[in-house]
Design an enzyme around this catalytic site. Sequence first.
Site, mmCIF file in Angstrom:
data_model
loop_
_atom_site.group_PDB
_atom_site.id
_atom_site.type_symbol
_atom_site.label_atom_id
_atom_site.label_comp_id
_atom_site.label_asym_id
_atom_site.label_seq_id
_atom_site.Cartn_x
_atom_site.Cartn_y
_atom_site.Cartn_z
ATOM 1 N N CYS A 9 53.443 75.304 -11.692
ATOM 2 C CA CYS A 9 53.858 76.698 -11.511
ATOM 3 C C CYS A 9 53.690 77.478 -12.822
ATOM 4 O O CYS A 9 52.577 77.684 -13.266
ATOM 5 C CB CYS A 9 55.280 76.778 -10.953
ATOM 6 S SG CYS A 9 55.677 78.408 -10.260
ATOM 7 N N HIS A 16 54.467 73.765 -5.991
ATOM 8 C CA HIS A 16 55.457 72.818 -6.493
ATOM 9 C C HIS A 16 55.323 71.472 -5.773
ATOM 10 O O HIS A 16 55.791 71.340 -4.633
ATOM 11 C CB HIS A 16 56.873 73.365 -6.272
ATOM 12 C CG HIS A 16 57.226 74.503 -7.173
ATOM 13 N ND1 HIS A 16 57.825 74.316 -8.399
ATOM 14 C CD2 HIS A 16 57.066 75.836 -7.024
ATOM 15 C CE1 HIS A 16 58.026 75.488 -8.975
ATOM 16 N NE2 HIS A 16 57.561 76.432 -8.161
ATOM 17 N N GLU A 59 56.977 68.818 -6.283
ATOM 18 C CA GLU A 59 58.320 68.257 -6.082
ATOM 19 C C GLU A 59 59.031 68.843 -4.873
ATOM 20 O O GLU A 59 60.035 68.303 -4.406
ATOM 21 C CB GLU A 59 59.169 68.444 -7.351
ATOM 22 C CG GLU A 59 59.708 69.840 -7.588
ATOM 23 C CD GLU A 59 58.708 70.821 -8.184
ATOM 24 O OE1 GLU A 59 59.115 71.963 -8.479
ATOM 25 O OE2 GLU A 59 57.517 70.465 -8.345
#
Length: 206
Positions: A79, A185, A187
Site C-alpha cells: 500500500c 493488502h 494481509e
Amino acid sequence: MIALIDYGSGNLRSVQRALMKVGADVRVVSKPEELKDARAVVLPGVGAFDDCVNALNKQHMLAASKEFMKTGRPFLGICVGYQALFEKSEEFNSCAAGLGIFKGKVVRFAEKPGLKIPQIGWNQIEVAKQDCPLFKGIASGSYVYFVHSFFPQPMDTSIVATRTDYGQPFASSVWKDNVYATQFHPEKSQKIGLQLLKNFVKLAAN
C-alpha cells in the site's frame, strides 16, 4: 527472519499475523542495524505518503531500506509502502521525496460519476507478468482487498506485475529484481493474500 518495518503508522499487526500464519519468523524492527541479519524486509503502509516517508527518514530507515535492496534480498512494499518506492506523490500537496527505486509519481483517482474514492473493498487483478514469483499459483481474475485513493504511475511499464481497473486501469503491483510491491493488502486478501505472502516467504528462504 523477515524484518517488518515499524514506522509508527503501518498496518503492522495484521501483516505480522498473516506472515506468521504462512510460517515466517517475523521480527518488528525500527532501527537500521536490525535489518542486517534479515533474510527479507516488508514495508507495510496505511495513511499518507509524506507521513510514511518522513517517519522512515527520521528513523534513518529510508536509507537503510535502499541499502537493503542493494543486497539482492527480497523486499516487499504494501500500500503506502508500495507508493513510497516511487519518486514523489501528489497527495495533499506532498513535498516529501520517495525512495526513488522506481521512476514515476503517485496520483489520485480521477473523479468520475458513480466512482467512490477511496476505493475500499475487493477488486480483481490481471496478472501481467506470469513469471513473477510473488504470483505463483495465483490466477488472473483473482480478487484482492484495496483501501486507497492514490496509486503509482510507473514510467517503466515493464515492472508492472498486475493491473486492476477502478474507473481507469492502474498498476496494482510491480516487480523488478528483488523488489516487489502491491497496492492491495495481502494481509486482508484472505486465501489469495496468504498465497502471495507464502510465495514471498519462500523467496526469503532461498
